[in-house]
Design an enzyme around this catalytic site. Structure first.
Site, PDB file in Angstrom:
ATOM      1  N   SER A 143       0.766  -0.855   0.020  1.00  0.00           N
ATOM      2  CA  SER A 143      -0.316  -0.136   0.026  1.00  0.00           C
ATOM      3  C   SER A 143       0.686   0.989   0.269  1.00  0.00           C
ATOM      4  O   SER A 143       2.151   1.309   0.636  1.00  0.00           O
ATOM      5  CB  SER A 143      -0.782  -0.029   1.528  1.00  0.00           C
ATOM      6  OG  SER A 143      -1.602   1.212   1.540  1.00  0.00           O
ATOM      7  N   TYR A 156      -2.218  -1.120  10.356  1.00  0.00           N
ATOM      8  CA  TYR A 156      -1.717  -1.406   9.186  1.00  0.00           C
ATOM      9  C   TYR A 156      -0.863  -0.652   8.343  1.00  0.00           C
ATOM     10  O   TYR A 156      -0.304  -1.988   7.765  1.00  0.00           O
ATOM     11  CB  TYR A 156      -3.059  -0.516   8.656  1.00  0.00           C
ATOM     12  CG  TYR A 156      -3.096  -0.436   7.020  1.00  0.00           C
ATOM     13  CD1 TYR A 156      -4.115  -2.037   6.555  1.00  0.00           C
ATOM     14  CD2 TYR A 156      -2.997   0.386   5.889  1.00  0.00           C
ATOM     15  CE1 TYR A 156      -4.239  -2.177   5.104  1.00  0.00           C
ATOM     16  CE2 TYR A 156      -3.346   0.433   4.730  1.00  0.00           C
ATOM     17  CZ  TYR A 156      -3.815  -1.427   4.546  1.00  0.00           C
ATOM     18  OH  TYR A 156      -3.908  -1.311   3.087  1.00  0.00           O
TER      19      TYR A 156
END
Length: 270
Positions: A143, A156
């Site tokens: 990401s 995350y």
């Protein structure tokens, strides 16, 4: 030369929707047989029916909870029992949480680490002997959150930083083997990710589609020399590069503001 997946078998995790489903469509279009893994059997079966009819490939559906410890070994045993050998692995399964770390549910956070990091490592290690036998690929979905601290999504962002660095290291280790290794770094993407996160504050920047992200990944795989990682979207790439010119302090504060300026609440003692 395009990455040749014809006649091979590609295992895709998190395949019931979003990026996983789009990876499945693209690889089926290139003539690959598929193993689709996710928890929702009905969604997997629906996708499998679509792909068998459109591309005349073999699609194996495996409803599986990848967040459970030891999932990699159990999945490989299941495939061995079916006499299925995997040539490429797309580690797409993962989820994110949003909110301050102090008030977060610890069980949810450890499950996030298990799926995003531990299971990804287990699957990569477990299937690597098969991947190294042929002309396949190991693609791990990271990401743009991997490039800086992410207050409000602390766990995350940390898991995706691990995925990025881990995959780039494997890219270097795999040189000369015939195995292509790639980390894909999407920014905000129109998938069910934000439904799971439970907050729109995590959606920073212009949304891409799953089709755009997967197209970026395949263009990287198709290159004569595949890079260790690729960022999907020009502005996402600019944002990822810009973090190199800021201090860690500035990066954390700027990222935190973009993610809703989440802060812990001080405890009051009497």
């Amino acid at each position: 030369m395009p990455f040749d997946a014809s006649g091979t078998t590609v295992l895709i995790t998190g395949a019931s929707a979003g990026l996983g489903a789009e990876f499945a469509r693209r690889f089926a279009g290139r003539g690959a047989d598929l193993v689709l893994v996710a928890r929702r059997a009905d969604r997997l079966e629906q996708l499998a029916t679509e792909l068998r009819a459109a591309h005349h490939v073999t699609v194996t559906v495996l409803p599986f909870d990848l967040a459970a410890p030891g999932a990699g070994a159990r999945l490989r045993s299941e495939l061995a029992a079916r006499d299925i050998r995997v040539d490429s692995l797309i580690n797409n399964a993962g989820f994110g949480t949003h909110g301050d770390f102090a008030s977060a549910d610890l069980e949810r956070l450890t499950s996030e680490i298990q799926l995003n990091v531990t299971t990804l490592v287990e699957l990569s290690h477990t299937f690597l002997p098969d991947l190294l036998r042929g002309r396949g690929a190991l693609v791990n979905v990271a990401s743009t959150a991997a490039f800086q601290p992410t207050p409000g999504m602390a766990v995350y962002g940390a898991t995706k930083a691990f995925v990025l660095n881990f995959t780039e290291a494997l890219w270097a280790e795999a040189r000369g083997t015939g195995l292509t290794v790639l980390a894909v770094c999407p920014g905000p993407t129109r998938t069910e990710f934000f439904d799971v996160v439970g907050s729109d504050d995590a959606a920073v920047g212009r949304m891409q589609t799953a089709d755009q992200v997967v197209a970026t990944a395949l263009r990287a795989l198709d290159r004569r020399s595949t890079p260790p990682s690729v960022v999907s979207g020009l502005m996402n790439w600019v944002s990822s590069v810009s973090t190199r010119f800021a201090t860690r302090r500035i990066g954390a504060l700027a990222s935190g503001r973009l993610l809703g300026d989440v802060r812990m609440q001080a405890s009051v003692t009497r």
